[in-house]
Design an enzyme around this catalytic site. Structure first.
Site, mmCIF file in Angstrom:
data_model
loop_
_atom_site.group_PDB
_atom_site.id
_atom_site.type_symbol
_atom_site.label_atom_id
_atom_site.label_comp_id
_atom_site.label_asym_id
_atom_site.label_seq_id
_atom_site.Cartn_x
_atom_site.Cartn_y
_atom_site.Cartn_z
ATOM 1 C CB SER A 1 49.279 41.995 42.579
ATOM 2 O OG SER A 1 47.973 42.172 42.069
ATOM 3 C CG HIS A 2 47.814 45.432 39.642
ATOM 4 N ND1 HIS A 2 47.674 44.098 39.959
ATOM 5 C CD2 HIS A 2 48.275 45.478 38.372
ATOM 6 C CE1 HIS A 2 48.016 43.368 38.897
ATOM 7 N NE2 HIS A 2 48.380 44.178 37.932
ATOM 8 C CD GLU B 1 49.120 38.113 44.247
ATOM 9 O OE1 GLU B 1 49.899 37.669 45.099
ATOM 10 O OE2 GLU B 1 48.236 38.954 44.510
HETATM 11 P P1 NDP Z 1 42.669 37.117 42.287
HETATM 12 O O1 NDP Z 1 42.852 35.688 41.958
HETATM 13 O O2 NDP Z 1 43.320 37.651 43.512
HETATM 14 O O3 NDP Z 1 41.129 37.476 42.378
HETATM 15 C C1 NDP Z 1 40.281 37.274 41.292
HETATM 16 C C2 NDP Z 1 38.848 37.623 41.598
HETATM 17 O O4 NDP Z 1 38.264 36.543 42.314
HETATM 18 C C3 NDP Z 1 38.647 38.861 42.475
HETATM 19 O O5 NDP Z 1 37.515 39.535 42.001
HETATM 20 C C4 NDP Z 1 38.452 38.261 43.867
HETATM 21 O O6 NDP Z 1 37.709 39.070 44.757
HETATM 22 C C5 NDP Z 1 37.688 37.006 43.540
HETATM 23 N N1 NDP Z 1 37.842 35.959 44.539
HETATM 24 C C6 NDP Z 1 38.989 35.514 45.109
HETATM 25 N N2 NDP Z 1 38.714 34.517 45.982
HETATM 26 C C7 NDP Z 1 37.370 34.330 45.951
HETATM 27 C C8 NDP Z 1 36.477 33.461 46.628
HETATM 28 N N3 NDP Z 1 36.904 32.569 47.505
HETATM 29 N N4 NDP Z 1 35.163 33.561 46.340
HETATM 30 C C9 NDP Z 1 34.697 34.461 45.454
HETATM 31 N N5 NDP Z 1 35.495 35.316 44.796
HETATM 32 C C10 NDP Z 1 36.810 35.245 45.034
HETATM 33 O O7 NDP Z 1 43.132 38.019 41.034
HETATM 34 P P2 NDP Z 1 44.355 37.861 40.038
HETATM 35 O O8 NDP Z 1 45.613 37.596 40.779
HETATM 36 O O9 NDP Z 1 43.993 36.938 38.937
HETATM 37 O O10 NDP Z 1 44.382 39.362 39.447
HETATM 38 C C11 NDP Z 1 44.680 40.449 40.315
HETATM 39 C C12 NDP Z 1 44.577 41.752 39.573
HETATM 40 O O11 NDP Z 1 45.580 41.847 38.586
HETATM 41 C C13 NDP Z 1 43.260 42.011 38.841
HETATM 42 O O12 NDP Z 1 42.718 43.173 39.409
HETATM 43 C C14 NDP Z 1 43.645 42.248 37.384
HETATM 44 O O13 NDP Z 1 42.928 43.275 36.726
HETATM 45 C C15 NDP Z 1 45.101 42.638 37.526
HETATM 46 N N6 NDP Z 1 45.851 42.332 36.305
HETATM 47 C C16 NDP Z 1 46.187 43.342 35.454
HETATM 48 C C17 NDP Z 1 46.880 43.068 34.295
HETATM 49 C C18 NDP Z 1 47.199 44.139 33.318
HETATM 50 O O14 NDP Z 1 47.767 43.838 32.272
HETATM 51 N N7 NDP Z 1 46.876 45.362 33.529
HETATM 52 C C19 NDP Z 1 47.285 41.705 33.950
HETATM 53 C C20 NDP Z 1 46.841 40.730 34.897
HETATM 54 C C21 NDP Z 1 46.162 41.033 36.035
HETATM 55 P P3 NDP Z 1 38.476 39.822 45.995
HETATM 56 O O15 NDP Z 1 39.337 40.873 45.342
HETATM 57 O O16 NDP Z 1 37.383 40.374 46.830
HETATM 58 O O17 NDP Z 1 39.290 38.781 46.701
HETATM 59 O O1 PYC Z 2 50.118 41.414 37.112
HETATM 60 O O2 PYC Z 2 50.094 40.184 35.294
HETATM 61 C C1 PYC Z 2 50.186 41.276 35.861
HETATM 62 C C2 PYC Z 2 50.341 42.496 35.054
HETATM 63 C C3 PYC Z 2 50.857 42.592 33.795
HETATM 64 C C4 PYC Z 2 50.809 43.939 33.462
HETATM 65 C C5 PYC Z 2 50.239 44.588 34.529
HETATM 66 N N1 PYC Z 2 49.944 43.689 35.486
#
Ligand code: NDP
Ligand code: PYC
Length: 338
Positions: A46-47, A188
């Site tokens: 996703s990134h 996602e």
């Molecule tokens: P996920 O829901 O994929 O994962 C969230 C965290 O939970 C990860 O650290 C993951 O580890 C962990 N995890 C997942 N499943 C389990 C499990 N069964 N047991 C234990 N830990 C678990 O992440 P999101 O979709 O919420 O976010 C993805 C990325 O998007 C993040 O890196 C975030 O920084 C980025 N993001 C950036 C934004 C921005 O504005 N710049 C905005 C929103 C999100 P693992 O990776 O090992 O699965």
């Molecule tokens: O995946 O939600 C997101 C996001 C927003 C800006 C960068 N990533």
């Protein structure tokens, strides 16, 4: 069609070249290529490379300063390090501030890095890992742009506001979690749209406030906070601490300024570093050793630690290279030729 395997270095060179050709200076291009490659290396699609097009659109629209050189500002308070990204990407600003943040956290026990005036699109785990590598614990958070309805509401207001935490471990990858405070990252939803797949229920509502599993309707409507009112409150806390408190944009302000969610928003970021040794001084037990007992107990129940999947993917990529689909390789070639 079959996949192509590239080394981490080769992928970095390709992405860096795309951004250099698009007009970014070496500091900007290299730093954002590093986070995109790190995302592919760690299987965080996703990134990863799909974000290149968004970054290029943002550059073409004049919404990021291609020649920005981030500036470390004079320190008014010993534990607050401020870097102005000068309307460039947040990543080079973080790289500039990190060594100072580490030094300040070691001497004060706790310190914060404030990044202002930055264009932001990346995952935050790389940033807290910068702290754990130095033996520090840390938190990172930032707003985004209004795409998430507060729980009980029905229109976008909060951002997907990522929140990351890292804890150092000796001889092991750190304990790191990093998640959007929406049910899933917006990236996602976009990946589901591209793959023609329905969303799981409970991720989003359409523009009339009705639950939807259609990615197009979700992108036009509002995403939901993770954990209902709890995620909504954490998302709001991030708007307060990493938006209002640091004198930068909140997610609704960032969207108002940009006018679209197809480009990357401009706002700030807050990173807080803690020295476990300083906080536990004079108390019994070594904090890192005590943490290991907790991690063993979690694993002992058959649970996994957050980031374990990522670290496994990283080990595979470091050994075998990064595997990209034919479509992704075509995209990289096309973007370099454009
Ligand atoms: P996920 O829901 O994929 O994962 C969230 C965290 O939970 C990860 O650290 C993951 O580890 C962990 N995890 C997942 N499943 C389990 C499990 N069964 N047991 C234990 N830990 C678990 O992440 P999101 O979709 O919420 O976010 C993805 C990325 O998007 C993040 O890196 C975030 O920084 C980025 N993001 C950036 C934004 C921005 O504005 N710049 C905005 C929103 C999100 P693992 O990776 O090992 O699965
Ligand atoms: O995946 O939600 C997101 C996001 C927003 C800006 C960068 N990533």
């Amino acid at each position: 069609m079959s996949n192509t395997v590239l080394t981490i270095d080769a992928l970095h060179k390709r992405i860096d070249a795309i951004f250099r050709k698009a007009g970014l200076n070496a500091i900007q291009a290299s730093a954002i290529a590093r986070v995109i490659v790190a995302a592919e290396r760690d299987a965080c699609k996703s990134h990863g490379v799909y974000r290149i097009e968004g970054a290029l659109r943002t550059i073409k629209a004049g919404k990021v300063e291609p020649d920005a050189v981030p500036e470390l500002l004079p320190q008014d308070a010993p534990a607050i390090v401020k870097v102005n990204a000068k309307r460039g990407f947040a990543n080079p600003a973080f790289e500039l501030g990190l060594p100072v943040l580490i030094e300040r956290a070691r001497s004060c026990g706790v310190a914060a890095l404030v990044i202002n005036d930055a264009v932001h699109f990346s995952a935050l785990w790389a940033e807290v890992e910068g702290l754990t590598q130095a033996g520090l614990a840390g938190l990172a958070m930032c707003p985004s742009y209004a795409t998430v309805a507060p729980t009980g509401g029905n229109r976008p207001l909060l951002g997907t506001n990522p929140f990351a935490f890292g804890w150092p471990r000796e001889g092991q990858p750190p304990y790191v979690f990093d998640f959007a405070t929406s049910v899933a990252a917006r990236g996602e939803i976009e990946l589901h749209r591209r793959a023609g797949k329905a969303l799981p229920e409970g991720w989003a509502m359409d523009s009339d406030g009705r639950p939807t599993t259609d990615p197009e309707a979700a992108l036009a409507g509002a995403m939901l906070s993770f954990g209902g009112h709890k995620g909504s409150a954490i998302g709001t806390m991030i708007e307060l601490l990493a938006g209002i408190m640091i004198g930068d944009q909140t997610s609704p302000e960032a969207l108002d300024l940009l006018g679209t969610t197809t480009l990357f928003p401009s706002h700030g970021e807050l990173i807080i570093a803690f020295s476990p040794q300083a906080f536990s001084a004079g108390r019994p037990g070594n904090p890192l050793g005590r943490a290991e007992a907790l991690f063993e107990a979690i694993l002992g129940q058959g649970a996994r630690l957050p980031s374990q999947r990522r670290f496994l993917a990283r080990a595979t990529a470091e050994r075998d290279g990064i595997s990209l689909s034919a479509k992704e390789i075509e995209q990289l070639d096309r973007l370099l030729d454009e």
